[in-house]
Design a protein around this motif. Structure first.
Motif, PDB file in Angstrom:
ATOM      1  N   ILE A 250       0.833  -1.207   0.000  1.00  0.00           N
ATOM      2  CA  ILE A 250       0.000   0.000   0.000  1.00  0.00           C
ATOM      3  C   ILE A 250       0.866   1.255   0.000  1.00  0.00           C
ATOM      4  CG2 ILE A 250      -1.766   1.282   1.264  1.00  0.00           C
ATOM      5  CD1 ILE A 250      -2.732  -1.271  -0.182  1.00  0.00           C
ATOM      6  N   ASP A 251       1.978   1.215   0.744  1.00  0.00           N
ATOM      7  CA  ASP A 251       2.913   2.347   0.705  1.00  0.00           C
ATOM      8  C   ASP A 251       3.453   2.545  -0.711  1.00  0.00           C
ATOM      9  OD1 ASP A 251       2.566   2.790   3.372  1.00  0.00           O
ATOM     10  OD2 ASP A 251       4.464   1.889   4.017  1.00  0.00           O
ATOM     11  N   GLY A 252       3.729   1.416  -1.377  1.00  0.00           N
ATOM     12  CA  GLY A 252       4.242   1.485  -2.747  1.00  0.00           C
ATOM     13  C   GLY A 252       3.220   2.018  -3.734  1.00  0.00           C
ATOM     14  N   TYR A 253       1.947   1.749  -3.465  1.00  0.00           N
ATOM     15  CA  TYR A 253       0.887   2.266  -4.338  1.00  0.00           C
ATOM     16  C   TYR A 253       0.727   3.785  -4.215  1.00  0.00           C
ATOM     17  CZ  TYR A 253      -1.094  -2.413  -5.347  1.00  0.00           C
ATOM     18  OH  TYR A 253      -1.309  -3.697  -5.784  1.00  0.00           O
ATOM     19  N   GLY A 254       1.186   4.339  -3.109  1.00  0.00           N
ATOM     20  CA  GLY A 254       1.058   5.782  -2.905  1.00  0.00           C
ATOM     21  C   GLY A 254      -0.383   6.233  -2.759  1.00  0.00           C
ATOM     22  N   LEU A 255      -1.163   5.506  -1.974  1.00  0.00           N
ATOM     23  CA  LEU A 255      -2.591   5.795  -1.828  1.00  0.00           C
ATOM     24  C   LEU A 255      -2.869   6.715  -0.641  1.00  0.00           C
ATOM     25  CD1 LEU A 255      -4.141   2.244  -2.429  1.00  0.00           C
ATOM     26  CD2 LEU A 255      -3.850   4.101  -4.085  1.00  0.00           C
ATOM     27  N   ASP A 256      -3.846   7.590  -0.834  1.00  0.00           N
ATOM     28  CA  ASP A 256      -4.319   8.436   0.262  1.00  0.00           C
ATOM     29  C   ASP A 256      -5.458   7.769   1.025  1.00  0.00           C
ATOM     30  OD1 ASP A 256      -2.964  11.231   0.036  1.00  0.00           O
ATOM     31  OD2 ASP A 256      -3.431  10.661  -2.025  1.00  0.00           O
ATOM     32  N   GLY A 257      -6.039   6.738   0.450  1.00  0.00           N
ATOM     33  CA  GLY A 257      -7.123   6.024   1.103  1.00  0.00           C
ATOM     34  C   GLY A 257      -7.692   4.962   0.174  1.00  0.00           C
TER      35      GLY A 257
ATOM     36  N   VAL B 237      -2.505  -0.208  10.851  1.00  0.00           N
ATOM     37  CA  VAL B 237      -1.542  -0.992  10.069  1.00  0.00           C
ATOM     38  C   VAL B 237      -1.121  -0.241   8.817  1.00  0.00           C
ATOM     39  CG1 VAL B 237      -1.209  -3.149   8.791  1.00  0.00           C
ATOM     40  CG2 VAL B 237      -2.493  -3.161  10.950  1.00  0.00           C
ATOM     41  N   LEU B 238      -2.079   0.434   8.176  1.00  0.00           N
ATOM     42  CA  LEU B 238      -1.813   1.172   6.941  1.00  0.00           C
ATOM     43  C   LEU B 238      -1.971   2.661   7.195  1.00  0.00           C
ATOM     44  CD1 LEU B 238      -3.872  -1.085   4.491  1.00  0.00           C
ATOM     45  CD2 LEU B 238      -1.468  -1.319   5.153  1.00  0.00           C
ATOM     46  N   GLN B 239      -1.186   3.451   6.510  1.00  0.00           N
ATOM     47  CA  GLN B 239      -1.208   4.898   6.677  1.00  0.00           C
ATOM     48  C   GLN B 239      -1.352   5.580   5.323  1.00  0.00           C
ATOM     49  OE1 GLN B 239      -0.884   6.639   9.759  1.00  0.00           O
ATOM     50  NE2 GLN B 239      -1.163   4.599  10.647  1.00  0.00           N
ATOM     51  N   PRO B 240      -2.085   6.695   5.259  1.00  0.00           N
ATOM     52  CA  PRO B 240      -2.178   7.438   3.996  1.00  0.00           C
ATOM     53  C   PRO B 240      -0.823   8.001   3.614  1.00  0.00           C
ATOM     54  CG  PRO B 240      -3.150   8.700   5.803  1.00  0.00           C
ATOM     55  CD  PRO B 240      -2.856   7.339   6.348  1.00  0.00           C
TER      56      PRO B 240
ATOM     57  N   THR C  22      -6.149   9.316  10.475  1.00  0.00           N
ATOM     58  CA  THR C  22      -5.181   8.354   9.942  1.00  0.00           C
ATOM     59  C   THR C  22      -5.825   7.067   9.440  1.00  0.00           C
ATOM     60  OG1 THR C  22      -4.818   7.419  12.155  1.00  0.00           O
ATOM     61  CG2 THR C  22      -3.347   9.213  11.454  1.00  0.00           C
ATOM     62  N   SER C  23      -7.168   6.952   9.515  1.00  0.00           N
ATOM     63  CA  SER C  23      -7.838   5.755   9.014  1.00  0.00           C
ATOM     64  C   SER C  23      -7.634   5.645   7.503  1.00  0.00           C
ATOM     65  CB  SER C  23      -9.336   5.799   9.329  1.00  0.00           C
ATOM     66  OG  SER C  23      -9.553   5.692  10.716  1.00  0.00           O
ATOM     67  N   MET C  24      -7.529   4.430   7.009  1.00  0.00           N
ATOM     68  CA  MET C  24      -7.223   4.202   5.594  1.00  0.00           C
ATOM     69  C   MET C  24      -8.451   3.847   4.768  1.00  0.00           C
ATOM     70  SD  MET C  24      -4.470   4.441   3.815  1.00  0.00           S
ATOM     71  CE  MET C  24      -3.887   4.068   2.170  1.00  0.00           C
ATOM     72  N   PHE C  25      -9.488   3.300   5.414  1.00  0.00           N
ATOM     73  CA  PHE C  25     -10.597   2.731   4.657  1.00  0.00           C
ATOM     74  C   PHE C  25     -11.907   3.480   4.856  1.00  0.00           C
ATOM     75  CE2 PHE C  25      -7.658  -0.806   5.218  1.00  0.00           C
ATOM     76  CZ  PHE C  25      -7.633  -1.379   3.958  1.00  0.00           C
ATOM     77  N   ILE C  26     -12.687   3.507   3.785  1.00  0.00           N
ATOM     78  CA  ILE C  26     -14.112   3.840   3.812  1.00  0.00           C
ATOM     79  C   ILE C  26     -14.839   2.590   3.334  1.00  0.00           C
ATOM     80  CG2 ILE C  26     -15.948   5.215   2.744  1.00  0.00           C
ATOM     81  CD1 ILE C  26     -13.841   7.474   2.469  1.00  0.00           C
ATOM     82  N   GLY C  27     -15.882   2.177   4.039  1.00  0.00           N
ATOM     83  CA  GLY C  27     -16.575   0.945   3.702  1.00  0.00           C
ATOM     84  C   GLY C  27     -17.872   1.165   2.952  1.00  0.00           C
ATOM     85  N   VAL C  28     -18.151   0.260   2.008  1.00  0.00           N
ATOM     86  CA  VAL C  28     -19.451   0.214   1.322  1.00  0.00           C
ATOM     87  C   VAL C  28     -20.003  -1.198   1.513  1.00  0.00           C
ATOM     88  CG1 VAL C  28     -20.691   0.459  -0.860  1.00  0.00           C
ATOM     89  CG2 VAL C  28     -18.710   1.920  -0.384  1.00  0.00           C
ATOM     90  N   PRO C  29     -21.115  -1.353   2.261  1.00  0.00           N
ATOM     91  CA  PRO C  29     -21.631  -2.687   2.576  1.00  0.00           C
ATOM     92  C   PRO C  29     -22.231  -3.386   1.367  1.00  0.00           C
ATOM     93  CG  PRO C  29     -23.151  -1.014   3.359  1.00  0.00           C
ATOM     94  CD  PRO C  29     -21.942  -0.285   2.834  1.00  0.00           C
ATOM     95  N   LYS C  30     -21.847  -4.665   1.184  1.00  0.00           N
ATOM     96  CA  LYS C  30     -22.292  -5.440   0.035  1.00  0.00           C
ATOM     97  C   LYS C  30     -22.677  -6.857   0.460  1.00  0.00           C
ATOM     98  CE  LYS C  30     -19.545  -8.055  -1.353  1.00  0.00           C
ATOM     99  NZ  LYS C  30     -19.975  -9.436  -1.056  1.00  0.00           N
ATOM    100  N   THR C  31     -23.888  -7.266   0.188  1.00  0.00           N
ATOM    101  CA  THR C  31     -24.295  -8.662   0.292  1.00  0.00           C
ATOM    102  C   THR C  31     -25.716  -8.792  -0.203  1.00  0.00           C
ATOM    103  OG1 THR C  31     -24.832 -10.496   1.794  1.00  0.00           O
ATOM    104  CG2 THR C  31     -24.915  -8.290   2.726  1.00  0.00           C
ATOM    105  N   ILE C  32     -25.981  -9.837  -0.971  1.00  0.00           N
ATOM    106  CA  ILE C  32     -27.367 -10.065  -1.388  1.00  0.00           C
ATOM    107  C   ILE C  32     -28.207 -10.535  -0.216  1.00  0.00           C
ATOM    108  CG2 ILE C  32     -26.711 -10.605  -3.773  1.00  0.00           C
ATOM    109  CD1 ILE C  32     -27.337 -13.590  -3.074  1.00  0.00           C
TER     110      ILE C  32
END
Length: 403
Positions: free
Chosen positions: A107-114, A135-138, A147-157
């Motif tokens: 993830i550090d290598g990807y250079g992601l902000d989130g 564990v992961l940092q922007p 400093t949170s890395m994720f935003i969630g979108v709930p998925k399930t039929i």
């Protein structure tokens, strides 16, 4: 003098362009691509870079090459709204502590902000855990120090994620099963049979309940409400005596039906609920005196198991719109640097809650299912308590207790 067009979303302050990853994980669900569409387009319109992470967690661990969703043509971006499956592809990997160092490096290598993570309760639970344990940092420090890395979108039929009234893909699955129920009714009416349709949903009966009602199933049986076999058999007998056929929609976990295989999260597969129900009913019905008199005690049977085909088609319009707007709100949260949130449907409005609240276990309640008629209530939830109170009062009176 030409008029300068107003920007799509005018902003103030020192707002940095972000590189936001989008990933899908867990089982398939109609409108996964619609979420990708909504998130990608909204990020593009706000000046951010949307990149896809192939194969969910597996793609992160394997350092798969990122897909530049921001470079998709208009035609391809529009097609995502109505196509089934996930262009990014999914996985069912369980993240353990042994994966943390590699995840961080990649993830550090990807250079992601989130990352916008689209998945069920298992996937979102893992994302919340990674947020909590930092564990992961922007790649860039945020203005709000989040400093949170994720935003969630709930998925399930299955529609069984707590914290949201509905998940995208559920309506599409209901429509697919409803068609099977209607077709089964045609066959059983013609052949004078007892038909059983076994439906996906794991330990939640939402799909069976809604599809059974909308398809006109005579009886719906769901795992949240186990009904004594004799009561079910008597209800089936009454229906057979009236119309000489009967259709039952049953959730795959009804009666504790469980297989031997389990996924990485320990969820055992469900199997043979319909087969076991037919065997149980045939045993009960063969001695029924009124059925014997009408020669209906050895009624023929049909079984239809609705499996992955309930989730593999194109989304219905409702799911395309819900998925697209879920993705759009996730992008809005990323733009506002509000990571650590989960998109949610609350009181009919699309909003967001803490990602840490994402978990499974949302089941059908007595406000939705009536074990007396063995179907969904015909009345809205707000009226159901009135009927339940009247029933309990009558039960107490029958037992000789004062009201």
């Amino acid at each position: 003098m030409e008029n300068t067009p107003v920007p799509y979303y005018p902003t103030t302050g020192n707002r940095r362009s972000q590189r936001v990853g989008i990933a899908t994980s867990g089982g398939n669900a109609p409108a996964l691509n619609a979420v990708i569409h909504g998130a990608t387009q909204e990020l593009n319109l706000r000046g951010h870079e949307a990149v896809g992470i192939p194969k969910g967690w597996d793609g992160m661990i394997e350092r798969q090459r990122l897909i530049r969703l921001c470079d998709l043509s208009h035609e391809k971006l529009m097609a995502l709204v109505y196509t089934g499956g996930s262009e990014l592809r999914n996985c069912r990997t369980k993240i353990g502590y042994e994966h943390f160092p590699k995840l961080k490096r990649v993830i550090d290598g990807y250079g992601l902000d989130g990352i916008i993570m689209i998945g069920g309760d298992d996937t979102l639970g893992q994302a919340a855990r990674l947020n909590r344990q930092k564990v992961l940092q922007p790649v860039h420090e945020r203005n709000n120090r989040n400093t949170s890395m994720f935003i969630g979108v709930p998925k399930t039929i299955d529609n069984d994620v707590e914290g949201t009234e509905q998940t995208f893909g559920f309506e599409s699955a209901v429509q697919a099963v409803r068609r099977q129920v209607i077709d089964m009714k045609t066959d059983t009416r013609t052949m004078r049979r007892l038909g059983v349709i076994e439906v996906m949903g794991r330990d939640a009966g939402h799909i069976a309940l809604h599809a059974g009602y909308a398809g006109g199933a005579d009886i719906t049986l769901i795992p949240e409400f186990e009904i004594p076999a004799k009561e079910v058999a008597n209800r089936v007998a009454d229906i057979l005596l009236e119309q000489e056929y009967c259709v039952i929609c049953v959730g795959e976990a009804y009666g504790g039906a469980e297989g031997n295989e389990a996924d990485g999260f320990g969820h055992k597969n469900k199997q043979d609920a319909g087969k076991k129900l037919i065997a149980l009913l045939k045993e009960q019905l063969k001695t029924h005196p009124k059925l014997r008199k009408r020669r209906l005690h050895n009624v023929g049977t049909s079984l239809q198991v609705v499996g992955y085909d309930a989730r593999d088609g194109s989304p219905v319009a409702f799911d395309s719109i819900l998925g697209g707007q879920f993705g759009g709100l996730a992008a809005h949260l990323a733009d506002r640097e509000k990571y650590g949130r989960m998109v949610s449907l609350q009181n009919g409005e699309i909003t967001h809650i803490a990602l840490s609240r994402a978990k499974g276990g949302r089941v059908v309640t007595e406000l939705e299912y009536d074990p007396v008629t063995m179907r969904m209530w015909n009345i809205p939830k707000g009226v159901v308590p009135v009927v339940l109170r009247a029933r309990r009062k009558a039960e107490r009176a029958m037992r000789g207790h004062p009201a």
